[in-house]
Design an enzyme around this catalytic site. Structure first.
Site, PDB file in Angstrom:
ATOM      1  N   LYS A  30       5.281 -44.552  45.037  1.00 36.16           N
ATOM      2  CA  LYS A  30       5.337 -44.316  43.743  1.00 36.16           C
ATOM      3  C   LYS A  30       4.017 -43.425  43.533  1.00 36.16           C
ATOM      4  O   LYS A  30       3.181 -43.459  44.090  1.00 36.16           O
ATOM      5  CB  LYS A  30       5.175 -45.394  42.708  1.00 36.16           C
ATOM      6  CG  LYS A  30       4.340 -46.662  43.324  1.00 36.16           C
ATOM      7  CD  LYS A  30       3.000 -46.427  43.539  1.00 36.16           C
ATOM      8  CE  LYS A  30       1.788 -46.473  42.744  1.00 36.16           C
ATOM      9  NZ  LYS A  30       0.590 -46.394  43.197  1.00 36.16           N
ATOM     10  N   SER A  74       2.592 -37.608  61.353  1.00 40.58           N
ATOM     11  CA  SER A  74       1.380 -37.221  60.541  1.00 40.58           C
ATOM     12  C   SER A  74       1.425 -35.589  60.668  1.00 40.58           C
ATOM     13  O   SER A  74       1.828 -34.900  61.131  1.00 40.58           O
ATOM     14  CB  SER A  74       0.029 -37.708  61.385  1.00 40.58           C
ATOM     15  OG  SER A  74      -1.157 -37.307  61.011  1.00 40.58           O
ATOM     16  N   ARG A  75       0.206 -35.069  59.879  1.00 45.07           N
ATOM     17  CA  ARG A  75      -0.046 -33.792  60.025  1.00 45.07           C
ATOM     18  C   ARG A  75      -0.576 -33.277  61.155  1.00 45.07           C
ATOM     19  O   ARG A  75      -0.666 -32.082  61.446  1.00 45.07           O
ATOM     20  CB  ARG A  75      -0.815 -33.164  58.855  1.00 45.07           C
ATOM     21  CG  ARG A  75      -0.201 -33.461  57.452  1.00 45.07           C
ATOM     22  CD  ARG A  75      -1.270 -33.392  56.426  1.00 45.07           C
ATOM     23  NE  ARG A  75      -2.075 -34.208  56.434  1.00 45.07           N
ATOM     24  CZ  ARG A  75      -3.203 -34.278  55.780  1.00 45.07           C
ATOM     25  NH1 ARG A  75      -3.570 -33.375  54.820  1.00 45.07           N
ATOM     26  NH2 ARG A  75      -4.328 -35.462  55.951  1.00 45.07           N
TER      27      ARG A  75
HETATM   28  N1  LIG Z   1       2.146 -49.537  46.222  1.00 50.21           N
HETATM   29  C1  LIG Z   1       0.971 -49.704  46.465  1.00 50.21           C
HETATM   30  O1  LIG Z   1       0.176 -50.673  46.421  1.00 50.21           O
HETATM   31  C2  LIG Z   1       0.270 -48.485  46.638  1.00 50.21           C
HETATM   32  C3  LIG Z   1      -1.084 -48.585  47.123  1.00 50.21           C
HETATM   33  C4  LIG Z   1      -1.909 -47.472  47.406  1.00 50.21           C
HETATM   34  C5  LIG Z   1      -1.181 -46.521  47.429  1.00 50.21           C
HETATM   35  N2  LIG Z   1      -0.095 -46.154  47.056  1.00 50.21           N
HETATM   36  C6  LIG Z   1       0.527 -45.010  46.998  1.00 50.21           C
HETATM   37  O2  LIG Z   1       0.647 -44.470  48.363  1.00 50.21           O
HETATM   38  C7  LIG Z   1       0.605 -43.072  48.357  1.00 50.21           C
HETATM   39  C8  LIG Z   1      -0.644 -42.647  49.209  1.00 50.21           C
HETATM   40  O3  LIG Z   1      -1.737 -43.107  48.799  1.00 50.21           O
HETATM   41  P1  LIG Z   1      -2.833 -43.491  49.895  1.00 50.21           P
HETATM   42  O4  LIG Z   1      -4.107 -44.270  49.314  1.00 50.21           O
HETATM   43  O5  LIG Z   1      -2.447 -44.065  51.089  1.00 50.21           O
HETATM   44  O6  LIG Z   1      -3.467 -42.133  50.052  1.00 50.21           O
HETATM   45  P2  LIG Z   1      -4.392 -41.180  51.394  1.00 50.21           P
HETATM   46  O7  LIG Z   1      -4.813 -42.490  52.322  1.00 50.21           O
HETATM   47  O8  LIG Z   1      -5.346 -40.583  50.668  1.00 50.21           O
HETATM   48  O9  LIG Z   1      -3.268 -40.401  51.875  1.00 50.21           O
HETATM   49  C9  LIG Z   1      -2.226 -40.920  52.676  1.00 50.21           C
HETATM   50  C10 LIG Z   1      -1.944 -40.189  53.999  1.00 50.21           C
HETATM   51  O10 LIG Z   1      -1.011 -38.944  53.598  1.00 50.21           O
HETATM   52  C11 LIG Z   1      -1.084 -37.965  54.501  1.00 50.21           C
HETATM   53  N3  LIG Z   1      -0.997 -36.770  53.894  1.00 50.21           N
HETATM   54  C12 LIG Z   1      -0.155 -35.688  53.744  1.00 50.21           C
HETATM   55  N4  LIG Z   1      -0.377 -34.750  53.154  1.00 50.21           N
HETATM   56  C13 LIG Z   1      -1.646 -34.803  52.455  1.00 50.21           C
HETATM   57  C14 LIG Z   1      -2.075 -34.057  51.966  1.00 50.21           C
HETATM   58  N5  LIG Z   1      -1.767 -32.726  51.379  1.00 50.21           N
HETATM   59  N6  LIG Z   1      -3.374 -34.429  51.647  1.00 50.21           N
HETATM   60  C15 LIG Z   1      -3.907 -35.820  52.012  1.00 50.21           C
HETATM   61  N7  LIG Z   1      -3.183 -36.520  52.785  1.00 50.21           N
HETATM   62  C16 LIG Z   1      -1.984 -36.126  52.927  1.00 50.21           C
HETATM   63  C17 LIG Z   1      -2.450 -38.215  55.387  1.00 50.21           C
HETATM   64  O11 LIG Z   1      -1.700 -38.842  56.621  1.00 50.21           O
HETATM   65  P3  LIG Z   1      -1.672 -37.708  57.887  1.00 50.21           P
HETATM   66  O12 LIG Z   1      -3.320 -37.086  58.107  1.00 50.21           O
HETATM   67  O13 LIG Z   1      -1.394 -38.801  58.782  1.00 50.21           O
HETATM   68  O14 LIG Z   1      -0.878 -36.580  57.544  1.00 50.21           O
HETATM   69  C18 LIG Z   1      -2.987 -39.250  54.637  1.00 50.21           C
HETATM   70  O15 LIG Z   1      -3.886 -40.235  55.502  1.00 50.21           O
HETATM   71  C19 LIG Z   1       0.354 -42.255  46.743  1.00 50.21           C
HETATM   72  O16 LIG Z   1       1.390 -41.943  46.331  1.00 50.21           O
HETATM   73  C20 LIG Z   1       0.129 -43.847  46.386  1.00 50.21           C
HETATM   74  O17 LIG Z   1       0.432 -43.993  44.841  1.00 50.21           O
HETATM   75  C21 LIG Z   1       0.909 -47.207  46.765  1.00 50.21           C
END
Ligand SMILES: NC(=O)c1ccc[n+]([C@@H]2O[C@H](COP(=O)([O-])OP(=O)(O)OC[C@H]3O[C@@H](n4cnc5c(N)ncnc54)[C@H](OP(=O)(O)O)[C@@H]3O)[C@@H](O)[C@H]2O)c1
Length: 336
Positions: A101, A40-41
């Protein structure tokens, strides 16, 4: 170079947000694999995630994770715009990479990651789970068997009114926000899986001045004469379904498009009544298991890509998304 311990892949999860929390149990259950760490960050968030999911190690940065030789492979579940840098760091550390993705925000970045993966002799794949799921796999088998004749048309859509306080990945331009790269990556991947690389693209929709696209409809034409009509949105509801029209029948992909719970195969020529066969796929956990199993097997077999979703397919889709995006930017509308 990453190896594998005792015929098992030792995974680490990168990012502790929405998608990592949804998929980590599937990764743990995927067989031939152990999820041994999270990065994580912040150390506190990593510690909490590791404790909740029973992971042995927690790292407060990707660099620390990459320095560990207890990890063979990383699953990157962070916002789109971070994928390139995170994947590059992991590949250069000799880790296999499965990245959410879209793999990157540009086709050139994906090509560069491919070159880095080849140089370091490690596996690289975009986590396009839709292609590995039973709904899409069965549809491909049925098409290959000729049941619907020659496939000529796809209509597919994905969209919902994402609340403005919803996941920042949709609304923050710096994170790659908008409907197209989040949802359109599925519709285009499906169209290009069926028909190949498009020969022409038309598109219309709405994009905010900061570049966040609100909705778009786009039509892809293919050399075979096939075409695809696709729509994605973060401001209104688009049922997450699709149907493939062929010269002798059709296949409907029921909700949700990226992991259909059922498909319906319709045959019969009017005026005779259509015959409809429904094939159901009981949900298997979150739905990531088929992809995780396939990736584990590929890594353990020493493969560097997976034939179901090779890097060339990712690059082709990103090129199409780039073209759609530039069409939207050249005829801007901000009407959500
Ligand atoms: N396949 C699917 O069904 C599906 C569904 C949803 C999302 N996704 C994909 O998964 C990815 C993440 O989506 P998510 O909804 O999980 O996003 P999210 O909850 O907003 O962020 C995921 C995690 O990324 C980390 N992170 C690292 N750098 C970051 C930054 N600069 N700003 C914000 N967070 C950062 C953070 O974790 P830490 O605080 O631990 O660093 C954050 O909790 C996307 O690319 C999306 O397309 C796929």
């Amino acid at each position: 170079m990453a190896g594998s311990a005792g015929g098992r892949v030792r995974w680490a999860v990168v990012g502790t947000g929405g998608i990592s929390r949804r998929t980590v149990r599937d990764l743990i259950a995927s067989g031939d694999a152990d999820v041994v760490a999270v990065a994580s960050r912040t150390q506190e968030t990593a510690d909490a995630f590791a404790a909740e999911f029973g992971l042995a190690a927690a790292f407060g940065s990707l660099a620390d994770l990459c320095a560990s030789d207890a990890v063979d492979a990383v699953y990157i579940g962070t916002p789109h715009s971070t994928h390139f840098a995170y994947a590059k760091t992991a590949l250069e550390a000799g880790k296999h990479v499965l990245c959410e993705k879209p793999l990157t925000m540009t086709a050139d970045e994906a090509i560069e990651l491919g070159e880095i993966a080849r140089r370091h002799d490690v596996f690289l794949m975009e986590a396009m789970w839709m292609k590995f799921g039973p709904g899409v796999q069965r549809s491909l088998e049925l098409i290959a068997s000729g049941v619907i004749g020659e496939p000529r048309f796809l209509q597919a859509g994905l969209g919902y009114p994402v609340p403005e306080d919803g996941p920042p990945r949709f609304w923050d331009a710096a994170l790659g926000g908008g409907a197209l790269y989040d949802m359109g990556v599925y519709t285009v991947a499906l169209a290009q899986l069926l028909f190949g690389t498009p020969t022409s693209i038309t598109a219309g929709g709405a994009m905010r001045p900061d570049g966040v696209d609100l909705h778009e409809s786009y039509q892809l034409e293919f050399a075979s004469g096939a075409s695809a009509q696709l729509v994605t949105s973060i401001t209104f509801l688009v049922p997450p379904r699709g149907w493939i029209g062929g010269t002798r029948g059709s296949i409907t992909l029921d909700e949700p498009l990226f992991s259909p719970r059922s498909i319906r195969v319709t045959t019969g020529r009017p005026p005779a009544p259509p015959e409809v066969e429904t094939i159901e796929f009981p949900p298997e956990d979150v739905g990531y298991l088929p992809m995780f199993r396939a990736v584990n097997a590929a890594i353990l077999a020493g493969e560097r890509e997976h034939p179901t979703h090779p890097l060339s397919a990712t690059v082709d889709v990103l090129r199409t998304l780039e073209q759609i995006r530039s069409l939207l930017a050249s005829a801007p509308s901000t009407k959500g």
